[in-house]
Design a protein around this motif. Structure first.
Motif, PDB file in Angstrom:
ATOM      1  N   LYS A 250       0.835  -1.183  -0.212  1.00 27.62           N
ATOM      2  CA  LYS A 250      -0.119  -0.007   0.184  1.00 27.62           C
ATOM      3  C   LYS A 250       0.833   1.109   0.033  1.00 27.62           C
ATOM      4  N   GLU A 254       1.094   4.515  -2.925  1.00 33.43           N
ATOM      5  CA  GLU A 254       0.720   5.718  -2.467  1.00 33.43           C
ATOM      6  C   GLU A 254       0.788   6.825  -3.541  1.00 33.43           C
ATOM      7  N   ARG A 257      -2.637   6.311  -5.246  1.00 32.31           N
ATOM      8  CA  ARG A 257      -3.587   6.639  -4.447  1.00 32.31           C
ATOM      9  C   ARG A 257      -3.763   8.271  -4.226  1.00 32.31           C
ATOM     10  N   ILE A 289      -9.348   2.957  -4.329  1.00 33.61           N
ATOM     11  CA  ILE A 289      -8.920   3.973  -5.353  1.00 33.61           C
ATOM     12  C   ILE A 289      -9.800   4.039  -6.490  1.00 33.61           C
TER      13      ILE A 289
END
Length: 454
Positions: A250, A254, A257, A289
Motif C-alpha cells: 500500500k 501511495e 492513491r 481508489i
C-alpha cells in the motif's frame, strides 16, 4: 468449475510467471472437475499422471495455478516426490527476487511471513513428537511453537515499520506541490514502463516479462501547451493477486492513491484483455481508489493483426485511446486527452486579498501554488494556480478575482497574457462531473487450471 470458459492456452500466464521466477518449464498438466479434492486438489488419476511426468522429466518443482492448503501441499509432495508451489507462493517468490528498495523488501517479507505462518507445521515434520499427555510434548512441537512466536513477532515489527513508512510516504506525496501527479496502472507486462520511457525519456527497465517493475518511479512529463506533470510507474497487477501482497504494498502504491489522474494501460493485443482490465479494477477497488478519474489506454496496437480485434475492444470501451508505446503511435492523442482532463480542474488567478485577512492568505498558500505576491498599502495581490474545486472560500473572502490563464476542456485559453505555464502546480480534488472512462467489471472469469512441471 463447470460454468467457466476455457482459453486457448489456460496456462499461458502461469508459464510466464514460472519463466520470470527462473525455472525451465518441461511439461504441463490440466484437469477440469466440479470440485477439487480436499486432500490433493487433483483427482487420484491426475496425481498418478503428475507423478509419472515428474519422474520422466526428473523435475524438481511442480507449480499449481491455484491456491493450495498446507495439507494439500504436504500430501502432493509426498505423492509426487517433488517440491510443490501454489500460485501465491510463486508470485511472492518473484516479488522477493525483484525487490530493490528497503520499502519493497519490507513489504515482501511481511507478505511471505503471513503466507508461511499457517504452513510452519510441515517445515518441522522431521523432528520427533510425543503424544503422552499434557506436559510431555516432544522437541518437534516445542521448536514449532518457538518458530511460530518468532514469526509472529517479526510480523508485528514489520507491520509497525511499514506503517511508519506509509505515513512518511503519505506526507511526502501529499506535500508535493511542484506539479499534479498522473499514475500509470495496469496489468503486468502491459507496457507501462515502455510508455513511461516514451513520454519522459526516463530510461527505466522495460523488460518483456511479468513484474519487471516493483518499485514506484516518478519522472517529469512535459505536456505541450499545458505544463509539466509528475508521471509515476507502479507495480503491475495480475488476476488473483494475493491480498496480503496488496496490503503490504500500500505504501508503494501511495503515488497511485494520491494521483489526480490514472492512466490504465491495457494490452489490446492480448486475447484475455477484458479479463485483465477487470482484474486491474478489482485491485484498485481493494486499494480503495477505484473512483479515481481514469483514462484507458489500449497499448500494443502495433501487435494487432486485424482491425477487428481492436474494434472489439473499442466497442466495449469507446472512450479508450489506442496507442503503441513501442512505436510512439497515439502519443499526441494521449497528451491532448491528459491536458484536457487535468485542465478542467486548475485555474491560474490573480486574487486580491485584504492585508489583514491572514486566513485567506494561508488558505491560498496551502491549497495552491503561489507564484507571485504584490504588496500594496490597502491590498495584497496574489498570483496563484490552484484547483477549481478549492475555490469556494476564495469566492467568499477575496476582494477581487481575475483570471490569468484558465484551463478549459479544449486546452489553454489566455485571459490576460501569454506567459508560459511553469512546471509548478498543486493537485486537487477529483472533478466528480467527469466519468471514469472504461471503469467496469465483468462476470467473465478465467478458468482455474492445474499447473506446470518445472
Amino acid at each position: 468449475m463447470p460454468d467457466q470458459t476455457v482459453d486457448d492456452d489456460p496456462l499461458e500466464e502461469l508459464h510466464g510467471l514460472a519463466i520470470t521466477a527462473g525455472t525451465e518449464v518441461v511439461d504441463e498438466l490440466i484437469q477440469r472437475r466440479p470440485n477439487p479434492s480436499h486432500s490433493t486438489y487433483l483427482g487420484k488419476g491426475k496425481v498418478e499422471e503428475l507423478r509419472t511426468l515428474v519422474q520422466e522429466h526428473d523435475a524438481d518443482v511442480v507449480i499449481f495455478d491455484n491456491d493450495l492448503s498446507p495439507a494439500q501441499v504436504r500430501n502432493l509432495e509426498k505423492e509426487v516426490k517433488a517440491k510443490v508451489l501454489d500460485r501465491t507462493e510463486l508470485i511472492l517468490d518473484i516479488f522477493a527476487a525483484g525487490a530493490r528498495t528497503h520499502e519493497s523488501r519490507l513489504a515482501i517479507e511481511l507478505a511471505q511471513l503471513e503466507y508461511s505462518l499457517p504452513r510452519l507445521k510441515r517445515m518441522w515434520t522431521h523432528l520427533s513428537r510425543q503424544s503422552m499427555g499434557v506436559g510431555m510434548r516432544g522437541p518437534g512441537e516445542k521448536q514449532l511453537e518457538v518458530d511460530r512466536r518468532l514469526a509472529q513477532k517479526r510480523i508485528r515489527d514489520l507491520r509497525a515499520e511499514l506503517s511508519k513508512v506509509e505515513r512518511r510516504r503519505e506526507v511526502q506525496v501529499a506535500s508535493r506541490k511542484e506539479a499534479p501527479t498522473v499514475s500509470l496502472v495496469g496489468y503486468t507486462n502491459a507496457g507501462k514502463s515502455t510508455l513511461m520511457n516514451r513520454l519522459t525519456e526516463a530510461d527505466v527497465e522495460a523488460a518483456d516479462k511479468l513484474f519487471a517493475t516493483l518499485d514506484t518511479r516518478t519522472r517529469r512529463w512535459a505536456i505541450p501547451g499545458w505544463g509539466t506533470v509528475l508521471l509515476s510507474d507502479t507495480v503491475g497487477f495480475i488476476r488473483d493477486l494475493p491480498h496480503s501482497l496488496v496490503a503490504s504494498f500500500k505504501s508503494t502504491l501511495e503515488e497511485t492513491r494520491q494521483a489526480e489522474l490514472l492512466l490504465h494501460v491495457a494490452d489490446a493485443s492480448h486475447p484475455n484483455v477484458f479479463q485483465q482490465i477487470s482484474s486491474v479494477y478489482a485491485v484498485l477497488e481493494d486499494l480503495g481508489i477505484e473512483e479515481k478519474r481514469t483514462l484507458l489506454l489500449l497499448n500494443k496496437i502495433d501487435m494487432i493483426d486485424s482491425p477487428v480485434q481492436l474494434n472489439r475492444v473499442l466497442d466495449r470501451y469507446p472512450n479508450a485511446i489506442p496507442v503503441s508505446a513501442r512505436q510512439g503511435k497515439g502519443m499526441d492523442a494521449l497528451t491532448e486527452a491528459v491536458g484536457q482532463v487535468l485542465g478542467r480542474e486548475f485555474l491560474d488567478l490573480k486574487v486580491t486579498v485584504d492585508p489583514a485577512d491572514g486566513k485567506l492568505l494561508a488558505y491560498l498558500a496551502s491549497k495552491g501554488e503561489v507564484k507571485a505576491r504584490d504588496f500594496e498599502p490597502d491590498k495584497v495581490q496574489i498570483h496563484v494556480r490552484m484547483p477549481a474545486g478549492a475555490m469556494g472560500p476564495v469566492h467568499r473572502w477575496a476582494l477581487e478575482i481575475t483570471p490569468v490563464q484558465r484551463f478549459e476542456s479544449g486546452g489553454l485559453t489566455a485571459k490576460e497574457d501569454d506567459r508560459d505555464i511553469t512546471d509548478e502546480s498543486i493537485g486537487g480534488p477529483a472533478n466528480h462531473d467527469l466519468p471514469s472512462m472504461g471503469n467496469e467489471s465483468f462476470d467473465t472469469e478465467i478458468p482455474r487450471s492445474s499447473g506446470e512441471v518445472a
